[in-house]
Design a protein around this motif. Structure first.
Motif, PDB file in Angstrom:
ATOM      1  N   ASN A 141     139.428  42.158   8.319  1.00 32.80           N
ATOM      2  CA  ASN A 141     140.348  43.208   7.469  1.00 32.80           C
ATOM      3  C   ASN A 141     139.902  44.719   7.439  1.00 32.80           C
ATOM      4  O   ASN A 141     138.750  44.906   7.575  1.00 32.80           O
ATOM      5  N   ALA A 142     140.849  45.592   7.308  1.00 36.31           N
ATOM      6  CA  ALA A 142     140.428  46.923   7.571  1.00 36.31           C
ATOM      7  C   ALA A 142     140.056  47.351   6.309  1.00 36.31           C
ATOM      8  O   ALA A 142     140.488  47.209   5.122  1.00 36.31           O
ATOM      9  N   VAL A 143     138.833  48.228   6.361  1.00 30.97           N
ATOM     10  CA  VAL A 143     138.195  48.791   5.234  1.00 30.97           C
ATOM     11  C   VAL A 143     137.949  50.269   5.757  1.00 30.97           C
ATOM     12  O   VAL A 143     137.289  50.545   6.574  1.00 30.97           O
ATOM     13  N   ASP A 144     138.107  50.935   4.856  1.00 33.09           N
ATOM     14  CA  ASP A 144     138.058  52.463   4.710  1.00 33.09           C
ATOM     15  C   ASP A 144     136.415  52.719   5.057  1.00 33.09           C
ATOM     16  O   ASP A 144     135.623  52.151   4.000  1.00 33.09           O
ATOM     17  N   PRO A 145     136.085  53.442   5.912  1.00 36.00           N
ATOM     18  CA  PRO A 145     134.698  53.609   6.198  1.00 36.00           C
ATOM     19  C   PRO A 145     133.890  54.323   5.222  1.00 36.00           C
ATOM     20  O   PRO A 145     132.851  53.835   4.905  1.00 36.00           O
ATOM     21  N   ARG A 146     134.565  55.345   4.514  1.00 33.48           N
ATOM     22  CA  ARG A 146     133.824  55.996   3.557  1.00 33.48           C
ATOM     23  C   ARG A 146     133.584  55.039   2.153  1.00 33.48           C
ATOM     24  O   ARG A 146     132.642  55.200   1.523  1.00 33.48           O
ATOM     25  N   VAL A 147     134.709  54.126   1.946  1.00 36.11           N
ATOM     26  CA  VAL A 147     134.691  53.367   0.926  1.00 36.11           C
ATOM     27  C   VAL A 147     133.547  52.267   1.239  1.00 36.11           C
ATOM     28  O   VAL A 147     132.760  51.946   0.279  1.00 36.11           O
ATOM     29  N   LEU A 148     133.427  51.835   2.538  1.00 34.88           N
ATOM     30  CA  LEU A 148     132.594  50.668   2.887  1.00 34.88           C
ATOM     31  C   LEU A 148     131.079  51.432   2.704  1.00 34.88           C
ATOM     32  O   LEU A 148     130.159  50.582   2.137  1.00 34.88           O
ATOM     33  N   GLN A 185     129.915  53.953   0.715  1.00 34.65           N
ATOM     34  CA  GLN A 185     129.734  53.923  -0.694  1.00 34.65           C
ATOM     35  C   GLN A 185     129.265  52.697  -1.269  1.00 34.65           C
ATOM     36  O   GLN A 185     128.516  52.476  -2.093  1.00 34.65           O
ATOM     37  N   THR A 186     130.184  51.498  -0.918  1.00 30.84           N
ATOM     38  CA  THR A 186     129.955  50.270  -1.510  1.00 30.84           C
ATOM     39  C   THR A 186     128.431  49.678  -1.101  1.00 30.84           C
ATOM     40  O   THR A 186     127.798  49.271  -1.891  1.00 30.84           O
ATOM     41  N   THR A 231     135.677  52.557  -5.887  1.00 28.95           N
ATOM     42  CA  THR A 231     136.254  51.575  -5.259  1.00 28.95           C
ATOM     43  C   THR A 231     135.437  50.642  -4.503  1.00 28.95           C
ATOM     44  O   THR A 231     134.503  51.187  -3.685  1.00 28.95           O
TER      45      THR A 231
END
Length: 371
Positions: A196-203, A205-206, A244
């Motif tokens: 599944n696609a995940v925004d690199p910046r969100v990943l 931060q997570t 997020t």
């Protein structure tokens, strides 16, 4: 959470997989786990990515495998699971919990009381010494219970075996119930997309949040800190919109596999032989505890109007990380499940050691049975 100290079990007997080099054992374990997980997923079983590696590891452990995931990788898997749970937390769950807190507290106390009573019965029947039976039957906070059990003279290997066995039964039963409930409710979770696609910046931060909160949880010596700290702090951040939380499924699959291997490889021939006298009583106590949880789930569904499958997973007596994976792969209210599981873990951690000491003191002292 299950204990990860390799000293809790005897070295496997020579022979079988023990004759193979460790790199080859790992290759065989990974390959077999992938195949079994794929078959379980094809059959529609929830949490196939956990159950496949777990069942494979049990077979390997009983066949003499000498490998075990390093403690650091187990902590990573727990952090990923805690972060995954945090990503589905919303503010509504607190309102639901506060509106029904007397019922929820009663359910949690009932599960703790039944597990303690099971340990007391096993000790009174002279199957196991009092301390070992009480600590081994504790429903949750296994890591804390292991430390306390050893400090109070219990047989660490037997306590570890009883905790491993409970997690195996509870996880397997919960997965089967979630699978067959689909046929009753007509609802089915969406198919798993590993990439599944995940925004690199969100990943980024997570992962940063997961690393920081896990380190904090371990430093503060929180019970199940590897799961609890990312879950609680990340859940607050996600529910309030501060950040997020999102993780790719392929990374979660790796965490699930590590957790499954850590649980499954704890079953080896040496500890099974050591625990042979306690095996059937322990299984019986686990079945009784699971049955009680099912009755409590029916009460919760009737009184509070909670979806029956959600109620069943919420009242299942641990392990919290395994239930989280099953809930996330089923059509249930994951935040509600984790709220009740977390409340149980906190209460077990707060009163479990004192309760176990009190009950063990009420049993007649006896020498360890010839196991």
């Amino acid at each position: 959470m299950m204990p990860t100290d390799p000293n809790l079990t005897r070295p496997p007997e020579p022979g079988g997989l023990a004759r193979l080099a460790k790199p080859l054992q790992w290759l065989l374990l990974i390959g077999t786990s992938v195949i079994l997980a794929a078959l379980l997923d094809w059959s529609g079983l929830p949490a196939a990515l956990l159950m496949g590696p777990m069942l494979t590891a049990i077979g390997f452990g009983l066949s003499g495998a000498t490998i075990r995931p390093p403690k650091s990788t187990v902590i990573v898997s727990q952090a990923l699971i805690g972060t995954m749970i945090a990503g589905v937390i919303t503010g509504n769950i607190l309102l639901t919990f506060l509106g029904n807190w007397p019922l929820f507290l009663g359910i949690i106390v009932a599960v703790i009381a039944m597990s303690t009573l099971s340990g007391w019965a096993i000790s009174r029947l002279n199957i196991l010494p009092g301390t070992t039976a009480i600590w081994g039957c504790s429903a949750g906070a296994a890591g804390t219970m292991m430390i306390m059990a050893e400090a109070y003279g219990a047989d660490a290997r037997l306590v570890a075996f009883m905790q491993y066995l409970r997690v195996l039964f509870v996880a397997g039963c919960a997965a089967l119930v979630a699978h067959y409930w689909v046929g009753v409710s007509g609802r089915e979770p969406p198919p798993l997309d590993l990439f599944n696609a995940v925004d690199p910046r969100v990943l980024a931060q997570t992962l940063a949040m997961a690393a920081a909160t896990t380190a904090l949880g371990i430093a503060l010596k929180l019970p199940a800190g590897g799961v609890m700290a990312p879950f609680i702090i990340g859940g607050i951040l996600n529910a309030t919109g501060v950040m997020t939380i999102a993780l790719p499924n392929w990374l979660l699959a790796m965490g699930y596999a590590l957790l499954g291997w850590n649980i499954g490889l704890g079953f080896n021939r040496a500890i099974i032989a050591h625990a042979r006298r306690a095996l059937l009583p322990t299984i019986l106590s686990i079945v009784v505890l699971i049955s009680l949880s099912g009755l409590l789930a029916a009460l919760l569904a009737t009184v509070a109007g909670i979806d029956p499958l959600t109620a069943y997973l919420a009242t299942s007596p641990g392990g919290m990380d395994s239930i989280a994976i099953i809930a996330a792969s089923s059509d249930v209210d994951v935040p509600f499940v984790m709220a009740l599981q977390t409340a149980r873990l906190i209460l077990v951690t707060l009163i479990g050691p004192a309760l176990a000491r009190m009950m063990a003191g009420r049993t007649q002292p006896s020498d360890a049975p010839g196991l």
